[in-house]
Design an enzyme around this catalytic site. Structure first.
Site, PDB file in Angstrom:
ATOM      1  N   SER A  78      51.368 111.858   8.345  1.00 11.02           N
ATOM      2  CA  SER A  78      52.121 111.826   7.091  1.00 11.02           C
ATOM      3  C   SER A  78      51.230 112.140   5.901  1.00 11.02           C
ATOM      4  CB  SER A  78      52.800 110.465   6.910  1.00 11.02           C
ATOM      5  OG  SER A  78      51.848 109.426   6.933  1.00 11.02           O
ATOM      6  N   GLU A  79      49.951 111.718   5.950  1.00  9.73           N
ATOM      7  CA  GLU A  79      49.017 112.040   4.871  1.00  9.73           C
ATOM      8  C   GLU A  79      47.615 112.249   5.434  1.00  9.73           C
ATOM      9  OE1 GLU A  79      49.955 112.359   1.730  1.00  9.73           O
ATOM     10  OE2 GLU A  79      51.890 111.320   1.695  1.00  9.73           O
ATOM     11  N   THR A  80      46.905 113.186   4.839  1.00 11.10           N
ATOM     12  CA  THR A  80      45.472 113.348   5.080  1.00 11.10           C
ATOM     13  C   THR A  80      44.760 113.180   3.748  1.00 11.10           C
ATOM     14  OG1 THR A  80      45.800 114.832   6.960  1.00 11.10           O
ATOM     15  CG2 THR A  80      43.659 114.903   5.874  1.00 11.10           C
TER      16      THR A  80
END
Length: 514
Positions: free
Chosen positions: A296-298
């Site tokens: 979902s996020e890096t």
């Protein structure tokens, strides 16, 4: 050899953390070179004096001296003189002009030992430093602490890592050879070398110009370089003096990373975030890496000043202005990997300065309050009810999301909503469906789920930044402490404290991959 290297790796892993180092790497001007050359000479003399005093004061009878094999024994047939020299050192003797002699006493012993173990070509000449500063200034950095220069790191690029190619700078070379890591005599064993090499590697990776960084080191310094991110390749074919040197490599083309579960009580709970240390900073590369992780996020970290990092967040398809769980994951990874001695980290982001503090029950994030506004527009409520398939009691807007308040029973029975219809809801980022109470029947004050198909996240397991709006909403606009539970399949608890224009979010991080 394998056992020896494993012991070195273990020593590096078990080394206790040092105090936080407020060190900056700065460019070297031509006017700096003379002072840096004098600093290196003083550092070499201090090292020689230390070893020579040890050799002179220790009793020679029964002395045990560890001398590894020279590079010639693995790659090149050794000369008889080299072999005799190594055997002589093992017996406490010296070699003078190719002849083995018994260890002499006094100043003669010291002079000969110094000449053998520290040849003139081991330290760089002033002319060599001037050349490196002139032609490879991008790779020449001085260590500065509180305005004082305490050391330097320098390197040149080359096509192949050998003595001949290292003598010059090849602007197109794929290998960066580090020639010197020097710390002033009075500043040693304070963490400066480790901090400087780590920052130097991060800068090189961010530039994206070389494939590998290489150096040679004596055995005593291998734990330092392993902790800094190098792998020990083995004995080097490059030889300076009698002692063996080991070749070390750090991959500059691939940035190191950690995958951490944020707001998690144990592994594979909460919300996973990839945290990338250094690497390139161009947008296209960041997008490709985020898409490759497909989480979902890096989070992408860029070291800027001691304890201060640039931080950007990308979903698999877009960059976002704020992300709580990836910030917690980044702080957790830094506290575990490189900043274990610090209690506070500062992140410079598109949403301003964010702070992360190490606390007993995890990491506490200091985020801006995002007080939601009423958005009970009939057309918006109708769109929300069509997407969710349940009545919506109230609608609100935060800086990023639409917040749809439903009953606790409705949230429990939500199932899988229509993502295509959610994508049609007018919102900058996503839709947060929330209700007072705990869907698990436990002690959370409110529960939520978050959907963001428009930014490539069908459902986010735990959305820290959404709690900057959820906490003020369920506190009725007042300050205070409140606990939220995000009711995704993985689930996660976010402890919130609202004070003025700030919201503190606390949760645990768990490393699952690196």
């Amino acid at each position: 050899m394998l056992r020896f290297l494993l012991l070195l790796m273990s020593a590096a892993a078990l080394s206790p953390p040092r105090a936080a180092v407020d060190l900056a790497l700065k460019p070297v001007d031509a006017a700096d070179v003379a002072a840096l050359h004098a600093l290196e000479a003083a550092s070499r003399d201090a090292e020689r004096t230390s070893l020579l005093l040890r050799d002179e004061l220790l009793p020679r009878r029964g002395r045990r001296r560890r001398v590894g094999r020279g590079a010639g024994e693995s790659d090149v047939a050794p000369s008889s003189v080299d072999a005799r020299r190594r055997r002589a050192f093992q017996m406490g003797a010296v070699v003078v002009e190719g002849a083995v002699a018994a260890p002499p006493r006094g100043a003669t012993w010291i002079f000969r030992e110094r000449a053998l173990r520290y040849p003139a070509d081991e330290a760089a000449s002033k002319e060599a430093l001037e050349y490196r500063q002139r032609v490879a200034g991008d790779y020449f950095r001085k260590m500065v602490v509180g305005g004082e220069t305490v050391g330097f790191v320098c390197g040149t690029r080359c096509a192949a890592f050998d003595e001949a190619s290292m003598a010059t700078h090849d602007e197109g070379g794929a290998v960066l050879a580090i020639h010197s890591v020097v710390v002033a005599p009075g500043k040693r064993r304070q963490g400066y070398a480790l901090s400087a090499v780590r920052r130097y590697l991060a800068d090189v990776r961010a530039a994206g110009a070389v494939d590998a960084v290489k150096l040679i080191a004596k055995a005593s310094l291998l734990p330092l370089y392993v902790r800094a991110g190098f792998a020990v390749d083995g004995l080097s074919a490059i030889v300076h003096g009698a002692d063996p040197w080991f070749e070390c490599t750090a991959d500059a083309a691939v940035a190191p990373y950690v995958v951490a579960d944020a707001f998690a009580e144990s592994a594979f709970g909460g919300n996973p975030a990839a945290v990338v240390f250094g690497g390139r900073s161009d947008d296209e590369w960041l997008k490709k890496v985020a898409a490759e992780f497909n989480l979902s996020e890096t989070a992408f970290l860029e070291p800027r000043r001691p304890g201060v990092y640039g931080l950007r967040w990308l979903t698999p398809s877009a960059e976002v202005d704020l992300c709580g769980h990836a910030t917690l994951g980044a702080a957790h990874a830094l506290f575990e990997e490189t900043e274990s001695a610090r209690d506070l980290l500062i992140f410079e982001t598109r949403s301003g300065e964010l702070r992360a503090r190490k606390v007993d029950d995890g990491v506490e994030l200091d985020f801006p309050r995002d007080a939601p506004t009423n958005a009970d527009d009939p057309s918006l409520v109708a769109a929300l009810e069509a997407a969710l398939g349940c009545p919506v009691e109230a609608a609100h807007r935060s800086s990023f999301d639409v917040l749809a308040v439903v009953s606790l029973d409705a949230l429990k029975g939500l199932g899988d909503p229509d993502l295509a219809k959610i994508a049609g809801v007018p919102t900058d980022r996503g839709l947060c469906v929330c209700a007072a109470g705990d869907v698990r029947g436990e002690d959370a004050d409110f529960s939520s789920r978050w959907f963001g198909p428009g930014v490539g996240v069908p459902e986010d397991p735990v959305t820290g930044s959404a709690h900057c709006a959820l906490a003020p909403l369920f506190l009725g606009g007042a300050d205070g402490a409140i606990v939220g539970y995000q009711a995704s399949a993985r689930g996660g608890v976010v402890r919130c404290a609202v004070a003025g224009d700030r919201v503190r979010l606390t949760g645990k991080g768990v490393t699952v991959m690196k």
